[in-house]
Design an enzyme around this catalytic site. Sequence first.
Site, PDB file in Angstrom:
ATOM      1  N   SER A   1     -31.027  40.535  53.689  1.00 42.56           N
ATOM      2  CA  SER A   1     -30.495  41.900  53.658  1.00 42.56           C
ATOM      3  C   SER A   1     -30.736  42.534  52.301  1.00 42.56           C
ATOM      4  O   SER A   1     -30.726  41.851  51.273  1.00 42.56           O
ATOM      5  CB  SER A   1     -28.992  41.827  53.941  1.00 42.56           C
ATOM      6  OG  SER A   1     -28.375  43.063  53.676  1.00 42.56           O
TER       7      SER A   1
ATOM      8  N   TYR B   1     -19.856  38.212  52.706  1.00 48.48           N
ATOM      9  CA  TYR B   1     -21.043  38.381  53.542  1.00 48.48           C
ATOM     10  C   TYR B   1     -22.300  38.512  52.678  1.00 48.48           C
ATOM     11  O   TYR B   1     -23.278  37.781  52.849  1.00 48.48           O
ATOM     12  CB  TYR B   1     -20.920  39.618  54.457  1.00 48.48           C
ATOM     13  CG  TYR B   1     -22.249  39.934  55.099  1.00 48.48           C
ATOM     14  CD1 TYR B   1     -22.735  39.140  56.126  1.00 48.48           C
ATOM     15  CD2 TYR B   1     -23.058  40.975  54.636  1.00 48.48           C
ATOM     16  CE1 TYR B   1     -23.986  39.378  56.683  1.00 48.48           C
ATOM     17  CE2 TYR B   1     -24.304  41.224  55.187  1.00 48.48           C
ATOM     18  CZ  TYR B   1     -24.762  40.420  56.207  1.00 48.48           C
ATOM     19  OH  TYR B   1     -26.007  40.647  56.743  1.00 48.48           O
TER      20      TYR B   1
ATOM     21  N   LYS C   1     -25.677  35.816  52.118  1.00 42.82           N
ATOM     22  CA  LYS C   1     -27.113  36.085  52.274  1.00 42.82           C
ATOM     23  C   LYS C   1     -27.856  35.673  50.996  1.00 42.82           C
ATOM     24  O   LYS C   1     -28.930  35.075  51.045  1.00 42.82           O
ATOM     25  CB  LYS C   1     -27.345  37.569  52.575  1.00 42.82           C
ATOM     26  CG  LYS C   1     -26.838  38.010  53.933  1.00 42.82           C
ATOM     27  CD  LYS C   1     -27.795  37.647  55.045  1.00 42.82           C
ATOM     28  CE  LYS C   1     -27.081  37.018  56.216  1.00 42.82           C
ATOM     29  NZ  LYS C   1     -27.961  36.666  57.330  1.00 42.82           N
TER      30      LYS C   1
HETATM   31  P1  NAD Z   1     -25.427  40.353  65.678  1.00 45.38           P
HETATM   32  O1  NAD Z   1     -24.010  39.969  65.431  1.00 45.38           O
HETATM   33  O2  NAD Z   1     -25.693  41.356  66.726  1.00 45.38           O
HETATM   34  O3  NAD Z   1     -26.289  39.053  66.019  1.00 45.38           O
HETATM   35  C1  NAD Z   1     -25.975  37.784  65.529  1.00 45.38           C
HETATM   36  C2  NAD Z   1     -25.937  36.813  66.701  1.00 45.38           C
HETATM   37  O4  NAD Z   1     -25.663  35.504  66.193  1.00 45.38           O
HETATM   38  C3  NAD Z   1     -24.838  37.148  67.708  1.00 45.38           C
HETATM   39  O5  NAD Z   1     -25.377  37.162  69.013  1.00 45.38           O
HETATM   40  C4  NAD Z   1     -23.822  36.024  67.538  1.00 45.38           C
HETATM   41  O6  NAD Z   1     -23.189  35.690  68.764  1.00 45.38           O
HETATM   42  C5  NAD Z   1     -24.679  34.896  67.006  1.00 45.38           C
HETATM   43  N1  NAD Z   1     -23.961  33.938  66.156  1.00 45.38           N
HETATM   44  C6  NAD Z   1     -23.076  34.207  65.162  1.00 45.38           C
HETATM   45  N2  NAD Z   1     -22.639  33.055  64.611  1.00 45.38           N
HETATM   46  C7  NAD Z   1     -23.268  32.054  65.270  1.00 45.38           C
HETATM   47  C8  NAD Z   1     -23.223  30.632  65.160  1.00 45.38           C
HETATM   48  N3  NAD Z   1     -22.428  30.023  64.267  1.00 45.38           N
HETATM   49  N4  NAD Z   1     -23.988  29.906  65.991  1.00 45.38           N
HETATM   50  C9  NAD Z   1     -24.791  30.511  66.901  1.00 45.38           C
HETATM   51  N5  NAD Z   1     -24.869  31.840  67.053  1.00 45.38           N
HETATM   52  C10 NAD Z   1     -24.114  32.605  66.245  1.00 45.38           C
HETATM   53  O7  NAD Z   1     -26.048  40.815  64.282  1.00 45.38           O
HETATM   54  P2  NAD Z   1     -27.455  41.507  63.977  1.00 45.38           P
HETATM   55  O8  NAD Z   1     -27.200  42.876  63.509  1.00 45.38           O
HETATM   56  O9  NAD Z   1     -28.389  41.287  65.086  1.00 45.38           O
HETATM   57  O10 NAD Z   1     -27.899  40.665  62.713  1.00 45.38           O
HETATM   58  C11 NAD Z   1     -28.790  39.581  62.826  1.00 45.38           C
HETATM   59  C12 NAD Z   1     -29.051  39.000  61.461  1.00 45.38           C
HETATM   60  O11 NAD Z   1     -29.579  40.009  60.614  1.00 45.38           O
HETATM   61  C13 NAD Z   1     -27.818  38.471  60.749  1.00 45.38           C
HETATM   62  O12 NAD Z   1     -28.169  37.296  60.055  1.00 45.38           O
HETATM   63  C14 NAD Z   1     -27.459  39.575  59.790  1.00 45.38           C
HETATM   64  O13 NAD Z   1     -26.774  39.080  58.670  1.00 45.38           O
HETATM   65  C15 NAD Z   1     -28.825  40.087  59.420  1.00 45.38           C
HETATM   66  N6  NAD Z   1     -28.829  41.484  58.959  1.00 45.38           N
HETATM   67  C16 NAD Z   1     -28.310  42.454  59.776  1.00 45.38           C
HETATM   68  C17 NAD Z   1     -28.294  43.768  59.337  1.00 45.38           C
HETATM   69  C18 NAD Z   1     -27.672  44.850  60.183  1.00 45.38           C
HETATM   70  O14 NAD Z   1     -27.264  45.862  59.620  1.00 45.38           O
HETATM   71  N7  NAD Z   1     -27.600  44.711  61.494  1.00 45.38           N
HETATM   72  C19 NAD Z   1     -28.831  44.093  58.089  1.00 45.38           C
HETATM   73  C20 NAD Z   1     -29.364  43.081  57.301  1.00 45.38           C
HETATM   74  C21 NAD Z   1     -29.353  41.779  57.758  1.00 45.38           C
HETATM   75  C1  WQD Z   2     -24.306  53.651  55.811  1.00 48.31           C
HETATM   76  C2  WQD Z   2     -23.811  54.898  55.092  1.00 48.31           C
HETATM   77  C3  WQD Z   2     -21.549  54.693  54.321  1.00 48.31           C
HETATM   78  C4  WQD Z   2     -19.742  54.430  58.317  1.00 48.31           C
HETATM   79  C5  WQD Z   2     -24.463  47.648  55.829  1.00 48.31           C
HETATM   80  C6  WQD Z   2     -24.208  46.369  55.078  1.00 48.31           C
HETATM   81  C7  WQD Z   2     -25.511  45.822  54.564  1.00 48.31           C
HETATM   82  C8  WQD Z   2     -26.523  45.689  55.691  1.00 48.31           C
HETATM   83  C9  WQD Z   2     -26.693  46.965  56.406  1.00 48.31           C
HETATM   84  C10 WQD Z   2     -26.263  43.564  56.735  1.00 48.31           C
HETATM   85  C11 WQD Z   2     -22.991  54.587  53.838  1.00 48.31           C
HETATM   86  C12 WQD Z   2     -21.645  55.769  55.375  1.00 48.31           C
HETATM   87  C13 WQD Z   2     -20.640  54.549  57.268  1.00 48.31           C
HETATM   88  C14 WQD Z   2     -18.822  55.483  58.550  1.00 48.31           C
HETATM   89  C15 WQD Z   2     -19.775  56.680  56.694  1.00 48.31           C
HETATM   90  N1  WQD Z   2     -26.046  44.782  56.684  1.00 48.31           N
HETATM   91  N2  WQD Z   2     -20.649  55.639  56.470  1.00 48.31           N
HETATM   92  N3  WQD Z   2     -18.878  56.566  57.729  1.00 48.31           N
HETATM   93  O1  WQD Z   2     -23.033  49.872  54.187  1.00 48.31           O
HETATM   94  O2  WQD Z   2     -25.392  50.777  53.933  1.00 48.31           O
HETATM   95  O3  WQD Z   2     -25.030  48.588  54.920  1.00 48.31           O
HETATM   96  O4  WQD Z   2     -25.411  47.414  56.858  1.00 48.31           O
HETATM   97  O5  WQD Z   2     -26.858  42.873  55.957  1.00 48.31           O
HETATM   98  O6  WQD Z   2     -25.236  44.590  54.003  1.00 48.31           O
HETATM   99  O7  WQD Z   2     -23.341  46.631  53.995  1.00 48.31           O
HETATM  100  O8  WQD Z   2     -24.412  50.560  56.228  1.00 48.31           O
HETATM  101  O9  WQD Z   2     -24.021  51.845  58.271  1.00 48.31           O
HETATM  102  O10 WQD Z   2     -22.038  50.833  57.081  1.00 48.31           O
HETATM  103  O11 WQD Z   2     -23.219  52.766  56.040  1.00 48.31           O
HETATM  104  O12 WQD Z   2     -19.760  57.669  55.977  1.00 48.31           O
HETATM  105  O13 WQD Z   2     -17.984  55.413  59.447  1.00 48.31           O
HETATM  106  O14 WQD Z   2     -22.909  55.594  55.967  1.00 48.31           O
HETATM  107  O15 WQD Z   2     -20.641  55.041  53.318  1.00 48.31           O
HETATM  108  O16 WQD Z   2     -23.260  55.594  52.902  1.00 48.31           O
HETATM  109  P1  WQD Z   2     -24.392  50.012  54.701  1.00 48.31           P
HETATM  110  P2  WQD Z   2     -23.378  51.467  56.992  1.00 48.31           P
END
Ligand code: NAD
Ligand code: WQD
Length: 361
Positions: free
Chosen positions: A143, A169, A173
Amino acid sequence: HGNVTTMKPAILVTGGAGYVGSHTVASLLERQDATDYDIVVVDNLSNAYRAEGRKKPECLRIIEEMTDKTIHFYEVDIRDATGLSRVFENHNIDCVIHFAALKAVGESVQKPLEYYQANITGTCTLFDVMRKYGVYKLVYSSSCTVYGEPEKLPLNESHPTGQGLTSPYGKSKYFCEEIMKDICRSDKKWMVISLRYFNPVGAHHSGRIGEDPSGIPNNLMPFIAQVAVGRLKELLVFGNDYPTADGTGVRDYIHVEDLAEGHVKAIKLFHQPGFSGFHAVNLGTGTGYSVLQMVKAFEVACGRQIPYKIVGRRDGDIAANYADVSLSHRLLGWRAIKTLEDMCADTWRWQSNNPDGFKCS
Ligand code: NAD
Ligand code: WQD
């Protein structure tokens, strides 16, 4: 089980029933060479929905229907070495795409142990089982959060990581990246590509799979979508006093289908002669949009007004971030092609066709 090495090679997708994982499974199966690999998903369903009486989670069932292909699904927790080993016994796993993790930033502050166990213990257990079965290729879901407060924009991969991280969190990562670097240093057989996602949004262009958060969404795009569909009353905009053009936070939103394609490109690197070690790569578009720009773009896509109210800043938020995407172009031969309009239109198609998410599909 027969001799697994004479079986078709398989790609193991942990967390493949989640948001990014399911779209990546769809991308893998929609490819022309899709039949070269079996797709095996491991997920504990902690954040994915499976309908009563069904074997597979809803998103995977729908992908099977759309692609006319089979997904091998195991309800297994990545902390369960025995459960994981059974999967490696049953399939000829060639490489792993590792999505499984807990991902709610705010919740991780309340439940650090649960987050470290799932994200760090789980990742270490997975690596241990991979080594036991001689599998050394992994793509990791990292991330942009590992960069902390940006010193300079756009963020490139040499920007320092791990500084000033405020949530368990985000730290999980970062810690996982450090662990993977050590593992790669210890044995040259390892190949790890850590994809640092910026802000994934959007849904499959079919409108049949998409993000389905449980409870009130933490992230901007699903919150806006639920306001648009009438599930939530109004958006709270967290701060309009940031040093950005309109004062609201700026982020690099990337369409989940582009993101998924980035994983497909990443696994191709494993076949490149001489490729080894740990590589971190940003996946973003390189362009930042403010919260209010997102609201306006979504209003156009859905043809409705999104009521919003400006409130105070959210703890731990930064003013702005966006990616330097040149390494992803160079190393993966990948770039994001979907526009902000696509991101909003596809989110709206998913949300309006499935107002209650997978529970009503
Ligand atoms: P998500 O929660 O939709 O998907 C994660 C999946 O992993 C879920 O289906 C959950 O049931 C499963 N899971 C959780 N813990 C588990 C465990 N212990 N064993 C087996 N399965 C497990 O999340 P996502 O948005 O698809 O994110 C996927 C990956 O990408 C994550 O590692 C997250 O940290 C990373 N990521 C997400 C974002 C985002 O904003 N969505 C941004 C950056 C990084
Ligand atoms: C985006 C913008 C908020 C909700 C998160 C995780 C990051 C990564 C991606 C996993 C910001 C604003 C949001 C709301 C708002 N995930 N906001 N009202 O925080 O950039 O990133 O997801 O790895 O680690 O922190 O994403 O979608 O929460 O926010 O005003 O109800 O929207 O302040 O500027 P963020 P977000």
